[in-house]
Every structure is written in C-alpha cells, then in structure tokens.
Scaffold this active site. Structure first.
Site, PDB file in Angstrom:
ATOM      1  N   ASP A 175       0.583  -1.093  -0.041  1.00  0.00           N
ATOM      2  CA  ASP A 175       0.084  -0.235   0.274  1.00  0.00           C
ATOM      3  C   ASP A 175       0.617   1.384  -0.157  1.00  0.00           C
ATOM      4  O   ASP A 175       1.921   1.236  -0.091  1.00  0.00           O
ATOM      5  CB  ASP A 175      -1.258  -0.009   1.444  1.00  0.00           C
ATOM      6  CG  ASP A 175      -0.143  -0.172   2.784  1.00  0.00           C
ATOM      7  OD1 ASP A 175       0.968   0.244   2.634  1.00  0.00           O
ATOM      8  OD2 ASP A 175      -1.233   0.093   3.916  1.00  0.00           O
ATOM      9  N   CYS A 224       3.257  -3.312   3.790  1.00  0.00           N
ATOM     10  CA  CYS A 224       2.394  -1.920   4.599  1.00  0.00           C
ATOM     11  C   CYS A 224       2.946  -1.264   5.171  1.00  0.00           C
ATOM     12  O   CYS A 224       4.224  -1.392   6.011  1.00  0.00           O
ATOM     13  CB  CYS A 224       0.930  -2.486   4.439  1.00  0.00           C
ATOM     14  SG  CYS A 224       0.472  -3.298   6.220  1.00  0.00           S
ATOM     15  N   THR A 267       3.180  -1.476   8.937  1.00  0.00           N
ATOM     16  CA  THR A 267       3.497  -2.721  10.177  1.00  0.00           C
ATOM     17  C   THR A 267       3.635  -4.075   9.365  1.00  0.00           C
ATOM     18  O   THR A 267       3.739  -4.697  10.497  1.00  0.00           O
ATOM     19  CB  THR A 267       2.722  -2.956  11.069  1.00  0.00           C
ATOM     20  OG1 THR A 267       1.403  -2.853  10.548  1.00  0.00           O
ATOM     21  CG2 THR A 267       2.468  -1.094  12.106  1.00  0.00           C
ATOM     22  N   MET A 314      -2.287  -6.441   6.085  1.00  0.00           N
ATOM     23  CA  MET A 314      -1.591  -7.296   4.428  1.00  0.00           C
ATOM     24  C   MET A 314      -1.980  -8.893   5.292  1.00  0.00           C
ATOM     25  O   MET A 314      -2.333  -9.372   4.604  1.00  0.00           O
ATOM     26  CB  MET A 314      -0.477  -6.902   3.632  1.00  0.00           C
ATOM     27  CG  MET A 314      -0.562  -5.755   3.204  1.00  0.00           C
ATOM     28  SD  MET A 314      -1.642  -5.566   1.927  1.00  0.00           S
ATOM     29  CE  MET A 314      -0.111  -3.792   1.434  1.00  0.00           C
ATOM     30  N   HIS A 349       8.343 -24.054   9.671  1.00  0.00           N
ATOM     31  CA  HIS A 349       7.775 -25.152  10.531  1.00  0.00           C
ATOM     32  C   HIS A 349       6.502 -24.757   9.735  1.00  0.00           C
ATOM     33  O   HIS A 349       5.093 -25.647  10.666  1.00  0.00           O
ATOM     34  CB  HIS A 349       7.470 -24.710  12.370  1.00  0.00           C
ATOM     35  CG  HIS A 349       8.958 -24.899  12.459  1.00  0.00           C
ATOM     36  ND1 HIS A 349       9.118 -24.919  13.757  1.00  0.00           N
ATOM     37  CD2 HIS A 349       9.831 -25.769  12.539  1.00  0.00           C
ATOM     38  CE1 HIS A 349       9.774 -25.302  14.385  1.00  0.00           C
ATOM     39  NE2 HIS A 349      11.002 -26.323  12.962  1.00  0.00           N
ATOM     40  N   ARG A 381       5.926 -33.544  11.417  1.00  0.00           N
ATOM     41  CA  ARG A 381       5.044 -32.773  12.423  1.00  0.00           C
ATOM     42  C   ARG A 381       4.668 -32.144  12.482  1.00  0.00           C
ATOM     43  O   ARG A 381       3.509 -31.783  11.939  1.00  0.00           O
ATOM     44  CB  ARG A 381       5.673 -33.283  13.663  1.00  0.00           C
ATOM     45  CG  ARG A 381       6.719 -32.114  14.239  1.00  0.00           C
ATOM     46  CD  ARG A 381       7.131 -32.241  15.458  1.00  0.00           C
ATOM     47  NE  ARG A 381       7.760 -31.503  15.670  1.00  0.00           N
ATOM     48  CZ  ARG A 381       9.910 -31.018  15.926  1.00  0.00           C
ATOM     49  NH1 ARG A 381      10.100 -31.683  15.045  1.00  0.00           N
ATOM     50  NH2 ARG A 381      10.032 -30.185  16.093  1.00  0.00           N
ATOM     51  N   HIS A 382       5.159 -31.078  11.290  1.00  0.00           N
ATOM     52  CA  HIS A 382       5.072 -29.864  11.210  1.00  0.00           C
ATOM     53  C   HIS A 382       3.996 -29.955  10.387  1.00  0.00           C
ATOM     54  O   HIS A 382       2.836 -28.870   9.889  1.00  0.00           O
ATOM     55  CB  HIS A 382       5.632 -28.789  10.808  1.00  0.00           C
ATOM     56  CG  HIS A 382       7.148 -28.087  11.291  1.00  0.00           C
ATOM     57  ND1 HIS A 382       6.407 -28.098  12.722  1.00  0.00           N
ATOM     58  CD2 HIS A 382       8.576 -29.220  11.630  1.00  0.00           C
ATOM     59  CE1 HIS A 382       7.681 -27.629  13.643  1.00  0.00           C
ATOM     60  NE2 HIS A 382       8.549 -29.069  13.262  1.00  0.00           N
TER      61      HIS A 382
HETATM   62  C1  RB5 Z   1      -2.035   3.010   6.702  1.00  0.00           C
HETATM   63  O1  RB5 Z   1      -1.838   3.820   7.588  1.00  0.00           O
HETATM   64  C2  RB5 Z   1      -1.750   1.406   7.458  1.00  0.00           C
HETATM   65  O2  RB5 Z   1      -2.931   1.472   8.412  1.00  0.00           O
HETATM   66  C3  RB5 Z   1      -0.971  -0.110   6.916  1.00  0.00           C
HETATM   67  O3  RB5 Z   1      -0.646   0.419   6.141  1.00  0.00           O
HETATM   68  C4  RB5 Z   1      -0.652  -0.653   7.776  1.00  0.00           C
HETATM   69  O4  RB5 Z   1       0.031  -0.847   8.479  1.00  0.00           O
HETATM   70  C5  RB5 Z   1      -2.095  -1.663   7.951  1.00  0.00           C
HETATM   71  O5  RB5 Z   1      -1.797  -2.704   8.394  1.00  0.00           O
END
Ligand code: RB5
Length: 142
Positions: free
Chosen positions: A8, A65, A67, A71, A98, A132-133
C-alpha cells in the site's frame, strides 16, 4: 523462485528496493502495485496478490504495508495462503521451516532495508521441514 509483490502507500517507498533485492538473488518478481504514495486500502492489494499466488501454483508473495499487520490479516483470509509477518531472519526461517509460509509480510515503518534483505535471503534458502509440522499446517485450515 517466483514472487509476486504488492504494497500500500505505506510500503511504497521501499518496494523497488525489495524488488532489487529479490532480483539480485536470482529470483523472478512480478509487481502488482500500488505504484505511488497516493493513499490506497491495503486489503485490496493483499487480496489481489493472494489470488495471483493461488492461481500460480508454487509461487510466493511479498506484501508490504506500514506494519505488515493489515496485509497479513487480509491475505490469511484466503484458503491456501499462509502469510507470515516477519521482523527478522529468525521469524523468516521459522515461518518457512515450521509453517510452510507462502507469503512474506513486513512493515516499512518497522524494519529497515538491511533487516529486510536478511529476511528475504533466509526465507529463500529455507525449506519446509514437513514431518510433524505438516499435520499442524493442515490443521490451520478450518
Ligand atoms: C496505513 O496508514 C497503515 O494503516 C497500513 O499501511 C498498515 O500498516 C495496516 O496494517
């Protein structure tokens, strides 16, 4: 290996560098956008990439994205997608060995390019251990 990549707006700044890392390692990578800093909704790109990976048997995905959380949440809604949010080489290794992950997620606001390179290198050279995995991975699907 063959990869699809999508991000994004919060992952856009590093996407080209990630493409370069994957290509320099000798892998194929196909860009599914987004291709600017203009705001978009991360689920749209997670779903687009997940559909491409599922259609192209044996392929892998990279989602970026801010964080990596949004995604990974969206991609994991697809049956057959195992999207792993990785922060370092260890989590990348385990997600393959795993969990047989087929989509790698990380956050542009969380990890730097040096760490991303080590995540990708490790992910590419690690195989699923099976055994096992395999049974546990099978149990993920409801
Ligand atoms: C966008 O500001 C942010 O929320 C997005 O990139 C992402 O981190 C969401 O999980």
């Amino acid at each position: 290996m063959k990869f699809y990549i999508a991000c994004d707006h919060a992952g856009y700044n590093i996407k080209q560098s990630v493409i370069d890392i994957v290509e320099n390692l000798g892998h194929e990578i196909i860009n599914l956008g987004t291709d600017s800093n203009e705001r978009v909704d991360y689920p749209d790109f997670a779903h687009k990439l997940s559909e491409a990976v599922l259609k192209d048997k044996g392929s892998n995905g990279i989602l970026i994205c801010g964080t990596g959380i949004g995604m990974s949440l969206a991609a994991n809604k697809h049956k057959g997608i195992r999207a792993a949010l990785c922060h370092d080489a260890y989590t990348a290794e385990m997600s393959k060995a795993h969990n047989d992950a087929n989509v790698l997620c990380f956050g542009e606001r969380v990890v730097g390019l040096g760490v991303i390179e080590s995540i990708i290198k490790t992910w590419c050279k690690t195989d699923f251990e099976g055994g096992r995995h395999a049974n546990r991975v099978k149990k993920i699907e409801l």
